[in-house]
Design a protein around this motif. Structure first.
Motif, PDB file in Angstrom:
ATOM      1  N   ILE A 175       0.848  -1.191   0.000  1.00 21.96           N
ATOM      2  CA  ILE A 175       0.000   0.000   0.000  1.00 21.96           C
ATOM      3  C   ILE A 175       0.884   1.241   0.000  1.00 21.96           C
ATOM      4  O   ILE A 175       1.931   1.269   0.651  1.00 21.96           O
ATOM      5  CB  ILE A 175      -0.958   0.002   1.216  1.00 21.96           C
ATOM      6  CG1 ILE A 175      -1.888   1.198   1.174  1.00 21.96           C
ATOM      7  CG2 ILE A 175      -0.184  -0.060   2.527  1.00 21.96           C
ATOM      8  CD1 ILE A 175      -3.001   1.143   2.209  1.00 21.96           C
ATOM      9  N   SER A 192      -6.252   8.661  -2.303  1.00 22.43           N
ATOM     10  CA  SER A 192      -6.434   7.212  -2.159  1.00 22.43           C
ATOM     11  C   SER A 192      -5.540   6.438  -3.121  1.00 22.43           C
ATOM     12  O   SER A 192      -5.241   6.891  -4.228  1.00 22.43           O
ATOM     13  CB  SER A 192      -7.901   6.846  -2.395  1.00 22.43           C
ATOM     14  OG  SER A 192      -8.337   7.321  -3.643  1.00 22.43           O
ATOM     15  N   VAL A 195      -4.690  -1.066  -2.817  1.00 22.46           N
ATOM     16  CA  VAL A 195      -4.093  -1.972  -1.836  1.00 22.46           C
ATOM     17  C   VAL A 195      -3.970  -3.344  -2.502  1.00 22.46           C
ATOM     18  O   VAL A 195      -4.948  -3.857  -3.046  1.00 22.46           O
ATOM     19  CB  VAL A 195      -4.959  -2.086  -0.563  1.00 22.46           C
ATOM     20  CG1 VAL A 195      -4.324  -3.060   0.418  1.00 22.46           C
ATOM     21  CG2 VAL A 195      -5.162  -0.728   0.074  1.00 22.46           C
TER      22      VAL A 195
END
Length: 199
Positions: A175, A192, A195
């Motif tokens: 991440i 954002s 992941v």
């Protein structure tokens, strides 16, 4: 969500549970590999409670400097592997690697070294070609090209490490902490990131 410095300071002074403390209580050996950290971090250490910390000085790197942090990701992963993974014994292990070779300013990208055992103290990098791009912290004509080269390098290192050294049911989570800087990412975009969960 931590949106300002004061919230961050209050969090570090709190007894809020975090994954490192939980795993410590389950008898994991927990390690933080943070070679971008140049000085002691007592408030973070008190909050997270890793068993072992490896900061910049602990890597004993003798190669040239690259981009944001002098030490290449491949070198730091190998050092941590040799110290903690290869002889970890029966205790379960949790390692947080703070990888930084894909960090701005995307101007000096280390080469991937196929033979991990040849990395030594990092001196080998003096003899290898380095990808360079016309970027600084504040301006550059090759941000996108440098960013692409940096991410390509990091992905190659991660894939090589996992396929070369990890042969069990280890869980790997990848991440980022935010999107790359403008102009790679347009202004006003969310922070954002994807992941990736591998096993």
């Amino acid at each position: 969500r931590i949106s300002e410095e004061q919230q961050y300071k209050e969090l570090l002074q709190s007894d809020t549970p975090n994954i490192v403390g939980i795993l410590n209580d389950m008898d994991y050996l927990t390690v933080l590999s943070a070679r971008g950290t140049l000085k002691p971090w007592p408030e973070g250490e008190a909050f997270y409670r890793f068993d072992q910390y490896m900061y910049n000085v602990d890597f004993d790197y003798r190669g040239p400097e690259f981009s944001f942090v002098p030490v290449p990701d491949q070198f730091s992963i190998h050092r941590v592997h040799d110290r903690f993974v290869s002889g970890s014994g029966d205790n379960p292990l949790f390692i947080e690697y703070m990888l930084v070779s894909s960090h701005a300013p995307f101007n000096r990208i280390p080469p991937y070294v196929e033979d991990w055992n040849s990395l030594g103290d990092g001196s080998i990098y003096h003899e290898l070609p380095i990808q360079t791009f016309k970027n600084t912290w504040f301006q550059g004509k090759e941000y996108t090209e440098g960013y692409t080269a940096a991410v390509t390098y990091v992905v190659e290192v991660i894939v090589s490490y996992l396929t070369t050294f990890i042969h069990d049911d280890t869980l790997v989570i990848i991440i980022g902490d935010h999107q790359p800087k403008y102009p790679v990412t347009e202004r006003g975009q969310p922070l954002s990131v994807p992941v990736h969960v591998l096993s």
